[in-house]
Enzyme design. Structure first.
Site, short mmCIF file in Angstrom:
data_model
loop_
_atom_site.label_atom_id
_atom_site.label_comp_id
_atom_site.label_asym_id
_atom_site.label_seq_id
_atom_site.Cartn_x
_atom_site.Cartn_y
_atom_site.Cartn_z
N CYS A 1 6.62 3.00 7.57
CA CYS A 1 7.07 1.75 6.93
C CYS A 1 8.53 1.80 6.48
O CYS A 1 9.35 1.03 6.97
CB CYS A 1 6.17 1.44 5.72
SG CYS A 1 4.49 0.96 6.17
N LEU B 1 0.82 -1.20 0.00
CA LEU B 1 0.00 0.00 0.00
C LEU B 1 0.85 1.26 0.00
O LEU B 1 1.87 1.34 0.68
CB LEU B 1 -0.91 0.03 1.24
CG LEU B 1 -1.85 -1.15 1.45
CD1 LEU B 1 -2.79 -0.86 2.60
CD2 LEU B 1 -2.62 -1.47 0.19
N GLY C 1 13.37 12.23 -6.91
CA GLY C 1 13.16 13.60 -6.49
C GLY C 1 13.98 13.90 -5.25
O GLY C 1 13.68 13.41 -4.16
N PHE D 1 10.83 8.37 -8.10
CA PHE D 1 11.60 8.29 -6.86
C PHE D 1 13.01 8.87 -7.01
O PHE D 1 13.90 8.54 -6.23
CB PHE D 1 11.66 6.85 -6.32
CG PHE D 1 10.33 6.35 -5.83
CD1 PHE D 1 9.91 6.61 -4.53
CD2 PHE D 1 9.47 5.66 -6.67
CE1 PHE D 1 8.67 6.20 -4.09
CE2 PHE D 1 8.24 5.23 -6.23
CZ PHE D 1 7.83 5.50 -4.93
#
Length: 436
Positions: A263, A149, A254, A252
């Site tokens: 998490c 998620l 950035g 990813f």
């Protein structure tokens, strides 16, 4: 199918609601009576886009209910374990007390042929241990079905996942588990969702390996930002250029204040601890450096702010835009944004922070900060503005309007979310991470 979901926190509440929305008969169970009371009236105890609507729909259909009594799990064919696995205090290891307690309390209510399905993120080897406990205590079996998620997209990711992974036992037990899970996820499978059926250990490793890879990618570009800052290079253009390589990709990459949340940080630390327990710590030793790079970025934002204010922030008003670890969430666990606000306050700044959703969670953890739900009040009279969570309302902030409110037009862009040229044209002194 009749399903129980043990643990109704972020993962469990979303999973229970989504499974009921897909047509299953679901009971969500948690020991936290206050949480269950909120869910029972259709009110999620946390912010997640789309969840209130799915929760209300599922409860209105009569397919979803909530309870604090584990005995209400009896009669369900499949039992999902969705409890938290936080980091142990003073250790990198995962705390499995909630997983173990949920299994121990569930075993007396299991029937022959039932399937227990782990969704919690656990160290490799946990599933095999739990499978032995379940088999010894009942006629049930175990599968491991890791979650993937993304906060802010959790409902979508549950109803329409990008992949499904089943970790099952060999032989007839595994075939039985696969058949039950296929029935539960029939909608996703009919949409050609990729399915990987594997063993327990691989299923456990999938989640932590994915998080470790994402953390590595984020920290890689942040390490490049550190080099860019001393060479005059632009890390955003660098990311664009290498992102065109199909083997790398732009997502990813950035650069900014780094990752946080409940998490990614604790999962890579638990992965490192487990590898060391297995005698293979050297295999993931690089993850310790990933963690260090990530934490350095928070300090870099603080240092930029101090430097922008003339080497001292004492009694300066600093407007902090963002508190949650990412936009579209109220989660402040290990939040870089909240950490930056706390550090600036510790240096003597008058910090006023705002966030569309995370103010109350932040206040509960750090009451020493000043909070405002008004962006205008947050900006008014500020000596510096620090953007640390890239909510759309902050990304699209009008620099002319903002400039009419602040005392000094100084902005530290901790997410590289603003256009430096536009802000400088409006008279602002702009500081980014790895950008000239």
């Amino acid at each position: 199918m009749r399903i129980s979901v043990i643990g109704c926190g972020y993962l469990g509440a979303v999973h229970a609601s989504a499974m009921a929305e897909l047509g299953h008969d679901v009971v969500g169970i948690d020991v936290d009576a206050a949480k269950i009371a909120q869910l029972a009236i259709g009110k999620p105890p946390f912010f997640e886009p789309g969840l209130p609507e799915v929760l209300t729909s599922a409860m209105s259909s009569g397919r979803l209910r909530f309870s604090t009594d584990i005995a209400d799990a009896a009669g369900s064919q499949v039992h999902f374990i969705a409890v938290g696995t936080p980091q142990k205090p003073g250790s990198y290891s995962a705390d499995l007390r909630y997983v173990d307690a949920s299994i121990e309390s569930l075993i007396p209510h299991l029937a022959d042929g039932d399937l227990v399905v782990g969704k919690s993120t656990v160290p490799v080897g946990t599933a095999a241990r739990l499978a032995d406990l379940i088999e010894a205590g009942s006629g049930a079996s175990l599968a491991w079905n890791p979650e993937f998620l993304r906060e802010g997209f959790a409902v979508q990711d549950t109803i329409s996942p990008d992949r499904l992974v089943y970790g099952v036992a060999p032989g007839p037990q595994g075939e039985h588990a696969t058949a039950l899970l296929n029935e539960i996820y029939a909608t996703a499978l009919a949409a050609d969702t990729p399915l990987v059926i594997t063993d327990y250990a691989t299923a456990e490793l999938v989640k932590v390996a994915a998080n470790a890879f994402l953390a590595t990618k984020i920290s890689f570009i942040n390490a490049m930002a550190e080099i860019a800052e001393v060479t005059g290079a632009d890390v955003t253009q660098l990311a664009d250029a290498i992102g065109y390589d199909g083997r790398i990709g732009r997502r990813f990459l950035g650069a900014g204040v780094g990752f946080g949340g409940g998490c990614l940080p604790k999962d890579i630390r638990a992965f490192t601890a487990r590898a060391e327990e297995l005698g293979r710590g050297e295999s993931v030793a690089f993850l310790k450096e990933i963690d260090k790079i990530n934490l350095r970025r928070r300090q870099r934002v603080v240092d930029l702010t101090v430097g922008a204010l003339g080497a001292t922030v004492y009694n300066a008003k600093v407007a902090v835009l963002g508190l949650s670890f990412k936009p579209h969430s109220d989660d402040v666990r290990d939040s870089p944004a909240l950490d930056v606000a706390v550090q600036l306050r510790g240096l003597g700044a008058e910090v006023v922070a705002t966030d569309p959703q995370a103010i109350e969670n932040s206040r509960a953890r750090h009451p020493q900060l000043q909070y405002s739900s008004s962006l205008e009040d947050t900006l008014r009279g500020a000596d510096a503005v620090v953007l640390v969570t890239e909510w759309p309302e902050f990304r699209h902030l009008d620099p002319v309007w903002a400039g009419s409110l602040v005392k000094t037009k100084t902005v530290v862009d901790g997410r590289n979310a603003l256009d430096p040229a536009v802000w400088r044209a409006a008279g602002w002194t702009y500081y980014g991470l790895g950008r000239p």
